[in-house]
Design an enzyme around this catalytic site. Structure first.
Site, PDB file in Angstrom:
ATOM      1  N   GLY B 479       0.679  -1.243  -0.022  1.00  0.00           N
ATOM      2  CA  GLY B 479       0.103  -0.033   0.161  1.00  0.00           C
ATOM      3  C   GLY B 479       0.798   1.154   0.030  1.00  0.00           C
ATOM      4  N   GLU B 720       8.888   3.892   8.888  1.00  0.00           N
ATOM      5  CA  GLU B 720       8.909   4.016   9.962  1.00  0.00           C
ATOM      6  C   GLU B 720       9.244   5.334  10.952  1.00  0.00           C
ATOM      7  OE1 GLU B 720      10.091  -0.370  11.331  1.00  0.00           O
ATOM      8  OE2 GLU B 720      11.280   0.342   9.720  1.00  0.00           O
TER       9      GLU B 720
END
Lengths: 328, 753
Positions: B479, B720
Site C-alpha cells: 500500500g 517507520e
C-alpha cells in the site's frame, strides 16, 4: 454461528406468536444480535425478523408528545426535525452512538435491548454470570474500565451501553409492548432490571413481548447530551449525561438528569434531581447534586475514575445548559 | 502482478514528482485481488480452533460433534494431523530463519503455549460451516502454572542479547556518577502497553498443492524468507513453493513471518487434497499474530547549569514469548540523538507464556523515543528552558555512542523550519496558560529517529525493441507505493517515459527482493534498479559499438546520457530501438544479483565508518478538556530529514500514516491481556482503539529534501520514522497544556482528571 431458522412475519400478532416460541429472538437492524451470534454468545433457534412490520413511523401525539415506531432507524430518528427541535438531547445521543453505517441499520426497539459490551460477556472462555448464569464474574478483578459503578451487584458490574436509552430515560419515555397477553405500556425507567443475583435477566419482557413503539411526553425545555469516551468517535461511553434544565430567576424549575456508562441500566439521577429542584442553578449546586448521586458508587480499581468523571461531566453539562438558558 | 504505467510525454526526471499510485485504479475499482479473493474450483474453507488456556496440555479433544456437521471435510488435531518439520532456529547465517515466528509445531503436539494457540483446524465446504463446526470442537486441558503478567514479572528480567544489526546498548564514561553530580536532572520511569496488528486486511491464505508443488496466495512482507521457511517445514525444495502476493492490505511488520495461519492452511490443503482458504477473523489475528512488546523504561538525564547534557541513562524491560520473540531496539535511538559524555543504555527482558512479540512499525524506536523525548522535555521544564533550544544545544557533531560521523544530519534545520511554520514562537512557555472555553491548549515537540538500512535485492530489467522496459523484482506492495516509485527510478535511470515502464512484483517466481521490513525495501530495490540499469546500458553500448557507423563507437558509458529512450552524447547518440535493431535483437536483459556475503561485509565496514538514519521534528498541538480530561490533537506538523523524496504523494502518505499510528499509541491503543489467564480481552476494532477519523486533525508533513551522500539516489526509508517521537510530542503538549507529566501510555483521560 449456529444454524437457525428464519421467519419474517408480516403482522404483529404473527411476530408475537413466533417470538414466544422457545429459543426465538427478534431481529431488528441486527447490529447487535448478529455480532453476538457470530461470537456464539447468542444462539437462537429461530430468528424472527420484524423489519417487515409497519412500525417505522414517527407521529405527533395529541398532547404534544411524539410516538416513535420501534423500527425507526437511529439515523432517521436523529435527523427528524421534530426530534431535533423539541428533544435535542435525543438527537445528540443517537448521533454520538456507533457509526453512520450502524445507525443506518439500528432500530429504536433493538437499541432498547442492546446488550452490554463488558469484555468478559463477549469472551466465551471467561466467566460471566450474565452469559452463563452461576459461572462467576471475571470483570470484578479484571478489566473493568467500561463497567458500572451504580446499581451493581457482586454477581455483575456490566454497564448498559446505549446512548439513546440515556436520553429517553431523561425524557420520561414510555415503552409500548405487545405480548401474548395484549398491549401494555412500561415507563422506560422500569423496563430494565438491575443485576442483583440474576444478571442474565435484563428486562421485564416475557418471551414474545415485542416492543412496538416509544412515546415521549411533551418536551419541557432545553436539553443536551454529553458523551465522554476513549476516542472521539466510535467508542462506548465511559460516562454520558443526558440533561434537561429550565431556570427561572436563577432557580431550577425543571431538571431531568440521566447517566450512561455508569450503571447496568440507563440511570435516572433522581437524587441529584431532587437536590437541584427549586434551588439555585449554579456550579456549586450542580456539583453537590452530582456528588450526592455518585455517593453510593461501588467502584473497582479500573473504574474508580468514573466517580470524578461523572461528577465533572454532570457539572459541565448543566453549566453549559444554564449558560445557554442565560443567553436566550 | 504487472501494471502499465500512466501516459506522459514529459522528459524531466520522474524522481521527485508526485506520480499517482500505479495500483490505485485497480484497488478502488475492486480489481486488485487480495489473498482471500482467489478462487479455485473445489476449494474448501478452513477455520481454526484456539486454546483457551495459557499453558498446559490437551487432556482430551472431542471432534465428534464437529465431524458430524454436514459438509465438514476434515477436523485436524494433534491426534491426526500430518506433522510438519519443526521450525528452524534463528541463525544469523540464514536470515530466513527470522520467519520462524514461534517454535511450536502446530497440530503435532498436545502442548499449549499461549492462550489462543491454534489446536485444531476444521475444513469444510463453506466458511460458515467450518466456523460453526470449529465452535463444536470440545477440549479439556491439564493446566500448568503460566506466567503472563508483564508488570508482575518485569522485576525478574534478565539482560537481553544484543542485536547485531540493531545495536541498542552503550556504555561511555560514568553515567551514574555524572547523573549524581549534575546540578539539573530528571529520572523518570515510563511504561508502554502491548500493541496488536490491525492491518485493514486480516491475514488470509489460499493454499493449493499440485503433487509436491505448493502454491500460496498470501499477504507477505518477505516472500523469500517465507518461501524458504515453508519449504523446510513441508520437506520440499524451495523451488516447489510459489508465493503469489501482488497486493498486501497493510502489514506494518505483522506479515513478515510465518504465523500459524499460513502453515495450517498449507497443512490442511495437503491433508485434504483440496485447495484451502484460511481467512482469519479479526480476533483470529489477535490470537495468532504477535504484536509490539510492552515495556517499562527508565530515562535519567543530567545537565549542567547551561543545559549541556552530562549524563544519559536509558534502560528498558520488554518481553518475548517462551516460544519465540525478539529483542526490540528500545534504547537504540538514545545512541544517536544527544551529545552526552556519559551514557549508559541497556535492555532486559522477560519470557512469558504469551504469543511471541514481533515487528511492528519502528519496533523499539516507537516506544523508546516516547521515554527519551519525554524526559528531555521534562528536563527543559526543570531548567526553565525552551525544549527546542535544549535540543539545539545538545545536537551532536558525531554519533554520541559510537563516535562515527553522520552521513547526514539536519535536525537543527528540521526544528528551525518546523518552529517557524508551526508558530512555536507564539507559544506561551507557561503550563496551562492558554485556554479556549473548556479546553486547555498546549504545544509540544519531540525528535523522530529511525536508522537507515539496506538489504540485498535482485532486479532484472528487460528492454524490448519497442522501447518498453520491464522491471522484475519480487518486492512487496503493501500500500505504500513500491511499484510506483521503482517505476519512476527505472524511467529516470533508463531515460524512458514512465509509460514505457512495466513493473512486475509480488511473486516468488521473480528475482528475490529485500523484505519490506525495517524501512529497507525502497532503497534496497532502488540499488538493484540502478545496478541493473547500469548493466543494461553497458550491454547496449557494447552492442552499439559493434555496429559499424554507430555514433556511439569509441564512447564510454560515463560520457553518455540515458535520455529520450536512448544513449546520447553531445555529438550524437542512438535510441535503444536503433541499437537493438542494428544488432538484430528483439530484447536485451540485465539481471543484478547481489552477493549476500559481499553485502554483509560492506554493511559491517560502513557501520564502523558512519551512522545513517532518517530523522525529524514532530510538532503537536493538543486540547485537553478541563472538565473531563478528554484529549484532542488539534494540529500536527512533522518536518523530516529523509534524504531525497522519490514521490511526494506516496511519501507524505507514509509519513502521515506513521504519525496517525503514533497518535494511536499516545492516546488510545493497548492490548488488554488478562493477567490471570493470558487472554486478550479486546480482540476487535470496537474495543482495541485505533484512532478514528475524528481523532486525527489535518497533518502537515514537510521534508528538507537534501540527499544523503551514501544511499541510493540519496534516499532514506520512510516507513517507520513517521511514528517515532509522536507519542512524546503528544505527552509533551499535554504537559504544556495541563502541567501534568504522564509517563504511562496510552494517555487516557482518567490520567488527567
Amino acid at each position: 454461528m449456529k444454524p437457525f431458522a428464519y421467519v419474517k412475519p408480516v403482522d404483529i400478532g404473527a411476530a408475537v406468536a413466533a417470538g414466544a416460541a422457545p429459543g426465538a429472538k427478534f431481529l431488528g437492524g441486527g447490529t447487535n444480535l448478529v455480532d453476538l451470534m457470530r461470537e456464539g454468545i447468542e444462539q437462537p433457534d429461530t430468528v424472527v425478523d420484524v423489519t417487515g412490520l409497519p412500525l417505522s413511523a414517527v407521529d405527533d401525539l395529541p398532547n404534544g408528545g411524539l410516538r416513535i415506531g420501534a423500527l425507526v432507524r437511529n439515523s432517521d430518528l436523529a435527523a427528524d426535525r421534530r426530534v431535533r427541535a423539541r428533544y435535542p438531547v435525543l438527537s445528540q445521543a443517537l448521533l454520538s452512538g456507533a457509526s453512520g453505517q450502524l445507525r443506518n441499520m439500528a432500530t429504536v426497539g433493538g437499541n432498547l435491548l442492546q446488550r452490554t459490551r463488558c469484555p468478559y460477556f463477549y469472551d466465551e472462555a471467561s466467566a460471566c454470570n450474565k452469559r452463563d448464569p452461576g459461572s462467576g464474574c471475571d470483570a470484578l478483578d479484571g478489566f473493568n474500565r467500561s463497567c458500572a459503578i451504580l446499581g451493581v451487584s457482586d454477581d455483575c458490574i456490566a454497564a448498559h451501553p446505549s446512548d439513546m436509552c440515556v436520553a429517553l430515560t431523561a425524557l420520561d419515555a414510555v415503552v409500548e409492548v405487545t405480548g401474548t397477553g395484549g398491549t401494555r405500556r412500561i415507563p422506560l425507567t422500569e423496563l430494565h432490571r438491575l443485576p442483583g443475583q440474576t444478571p442474565h435477566i435484563e428486562t421485564d419482557l416475557a418471551p414474545g413481548d415485542l416492543i412496538t413503539a416509544v412515546e415521549l411526553p411533551t418536551a419541557t425545555g432545553n436539553s443536551a447530551y454529553r458523551k465522554v469516551r476513549d476516542r472521539a468517535s466510535y467508542a462506548f461511553a465511559l460516562v454520558s449525561v443526558a440533561a434537561g434544565l429550565q431556570i427561572e430567576n436563577g432557580a431550577v424549575t425543571d431538571i431531568r438528569l440521566a447517566l450512561g456508562g455508569v450503571a447496568p441500566k440507563p440511570w435516572r439521577a433522581r437524587q441529584a434531581e431532587q437536590l437541584l429542584a427549586g434551588g439555585p442553578a449554579d456550579e456549586a449546586a450542580f456539583r453537590r447534586a452530582a456528588q450526592a448521586e455518585l455517593a453510593s458508587a461501588a467502584v473497582r480499581p479500573g473504574n474508580a475514575f468514573k466517580v470524578a468523571l461523572a461528577t465533572n461531566t454532570i457539572v459541565a453539562t448543566l453549566r453549559e445548559l444554564s449558560n445557554e438558558g442565560t443567553r436566550r | 502482478m504487472s501494471i502499465q504505467t500512466e501516459t506522459t510525454t514529459d522528459t524531466a526526471p520522474y524522481v521527485g514528482r508526485p506520480v499517482e499510485r500505479l495500483d490505485g485504479p485497480a484497488k478502488v475499482s475492486g480489481q486488485a485481488r487480495f489473498a482471500a479473493e482467489n478462487h479455485y474450483p473445489d476449494m474448501a474453507y478452513a477455520a481454526l480452533v484456539h486454546a483457551t488456556i495459557a499453558r498446559g496440555r490437551i487432556a482430551a479433544i472431542d471432534t465428534a460433534a464437529a465431524c458430524a456437521v454436514p459438509d465438514v471435510i476434515a477436523v485436524l488435531t494433534h491426534e491426526n494431523a500430518p506433522a510438519m518439520i519443526p521450525a528452524p532456529k534463528l541463525s544469523l547465517l540464514d536470515l530466513s530463519t527470522v520467519a520462524s515466528a514461534t517454535s511450536v509445531n502446530y497440530l503435532a503436539t498436545d502442548e499449549v503455549h499461549w492462550n489462543g494457540q491454534p489446536v485444531a483446524v476444521v475444513v469444510a465446504e463453506t466458511w460458515e460451516t467450518a466456523r460453526h463446526a470449529a465452535s463444536l470442537v470440545d477440549l479439556s486441558y491439564e493446566e500448568l502454572p503460566a506466567v503472563v503478567d508483564f508488570a508482575a514479572e518485569a522485576p525478574n528480567a534478565v539482560p537481553e542479547r544484543s542485536m547485531p544489526l540493531m545495536p541498542s546498548k552503550a556504555d561511555k564514561g560514568k553515567a551514574a556518577q555524572a547523573l549524581a553530580d549534575a546540578p539539573f536532572s530528571v529520572d523518570l520511569q515510563f511504561s508502554t502497553p502491548p500493541h496488536n496488528h490491525n492491518a485493514i486486511e486480516p491475514h488470509a491464505t489460499t493454499a493449493v498443492w499440485d503433487g509436491d508443488q505448493l502454491t500460496l496466495h498470501e499477504p507477505a512482507q518477505n516472500i523469500p524468507w517465507l518461501r524458504k521457511h515453508l519449504a523446510k517445514r513441508f520437506g520440499i525444495p524451495e523451488e516447489a513453493v510459489r508465493i503469489i502476493s501482488p497486493f498486501v492490505g497493510g502489514a506494518f511488520g505483522g506479515k513478515s513471518r510465518a504465523w500459524p495461519g499460513v502453515l495450517i492452511a498449507a497443512m490442511a490443503a495437503r491433508a485434504t487434497g483440496r485447495p484451502v482458504r484460511l481467512a482469519l477473523t479479526r480476533a483470529g489475528v489477535y490470537h495468532t499474530v504477535g504484536g509490539r512488546t510492552p515495556s517499562t523504561q527508565r530515562v535519567a538525564l543530567g545537565a549542567d547549569a547551561q543545559g549541556k547534557l552530562t549524563a544519559l541513562i536509558h534502560t528498558s524491560v520488554s518481553r518475548t514469548g517462551r516460544v519465540g520473540g525478539m529483542a526490540e531496539p528500545i534504547t537504540a535511538a538514545s545512541r544517536h540523538l544527544y551529545a552526552v559524555p556519559n551514557i549508559h543504555l541497556s535492555q532486559r527482558s522477560v519470557e512469558l507464556d504469551l504469543l511471541s512479540n514481533t515487528f511492528m512499525r519502528a519496533p523499539g524506536e516507537a516506544i523508546g523515543t516516547f521515554a527519551l523525548e519525554s524526559a528531555v522535555d521534562e528536563l527543559a521544564w526543570r531548567m526553565g528552558m525552551d525544549p527546542i533550544a535544549l535540543r539545539m544545544l545538545n545536537e551532536p557533531d558525531r554519533d554520541p555512542a559510537g563516535g562515527q560521523r553522520f552521513t547526514h544530519r539536519m535536525l537543527r534545520e528540521a526544528y528551525t523550519r518546523g518552529a517557524e511554520n508551526f508558530g512555536w514562537h507564539q507559544r506561551d512557555p507557561r503550563a496551562g496558560a492558554r485556554r479556549d472555553g473548556p479546553w486547555l491548549v498546549g504545544m509540544g515537540v519531540a525528535t523522530a529517529y529511525h536508522p537507515s538500512m539496506r538489504m540485498p535485492a535482485s532486479v532484472t530489467l528487460r528492454l524490448h525493441a519497442d522501447g518498453t522496459v520491464v522491471m522484475r523484482c519480487g518486492m512487496h506492495e503493501m500500500g505504500m507505493g513500491s511499484a510506483t516509485v521503482q517505476a519512476q527510478i527505472v524511467a529516470d535511470e533508463m531515460g524512458v517515459p514512465l509509460a514505457s515502464v512495466h513493473v512486475e512484483y509480488g511473486d516468488s517466481d521473480l528475482p528475490p527482493s529485500a523484505g519490506a521490513i525495517g524501512s529497507v525495501q525502497t532503497a534496497s530495490v532502488a540499488a538493484g534498479v540502478i545496478a541493473a540499469s547500469t548493466m543494461l546500458k553497458r550491454s547496449l553500448l557494447t552492442l552499439a559499438r559493434r555496429a559499424p557507423g554507430s555514433p556511439l563507437r569509441g564512447r564510454k558509458l560515463e560520457d553518455l546520457q540515458a535520455r529520450d529512450s536512448g544513449l546520447h552524447h553531445p555529438d550524437g547518440g542512438q535510441t535503444y530501438a536503433e541499437i537493438l535493431s542494428a544488432a538484430g535483437r528483439d530484447h536485451l536483459e540485465a539481471a543484478f544479483k547481489p552477493s549476500m556475503l559481499g553485502f554483509v561485509a560492506r554493511m559491517a565496514i560502513d557501520s564502523r565508518r558512519w551512522v545513517t538514519g532518517a530523522s525529524g521534528a514532530q510538532f503537536c498541538e493538543v486540547r485537553v478538556n478541563a472538565d473531563t480530561g478528554e484529549i484532542r490533537v488539534s494540529r500536527w506538523l512533522g518536518v523530516f530529514d529523509v534524504g531525497t523524496v522519490i514521490n511526494p504523494r506516496t511519501a507524505a502518505s507514509q509519513l502521515r500514516g506513521g504519525i496517525i499510528m503514533g497518535i494511536g499509541a499516545a492516546l488510545s491503543e493497548q492490548t488488554l491481556i488478562d493477567g490471570r489467564t493470558g487472554r486478550i480481552m479486546n480482540p476487535s476494532l470496537s474495543e482495541y482503539h485505533v484512532p478514528v477519523h475524528a481523532d486525527i486533525p489535518h497533518i502537515d508533513v514537510d521534508w528538507l529534501n537534501e540527499p544523503d551522500p551514501t544511499t541510493p539516489l540519496g534516499m532514506h526509508g520512510i516507513g517507520e520514522v513517521g511514528i517515532t517521537g509522536v507519542a512524546a510530542a503528544v505527552a509533551n503538549a499535554i504537559r504544556h497544556a495541563t502541567g501534568k507529566r504522564v509517563v504511562d501510555l496510552p494517555i487516557t483521560l482518567d490520567k488527567l482528571l
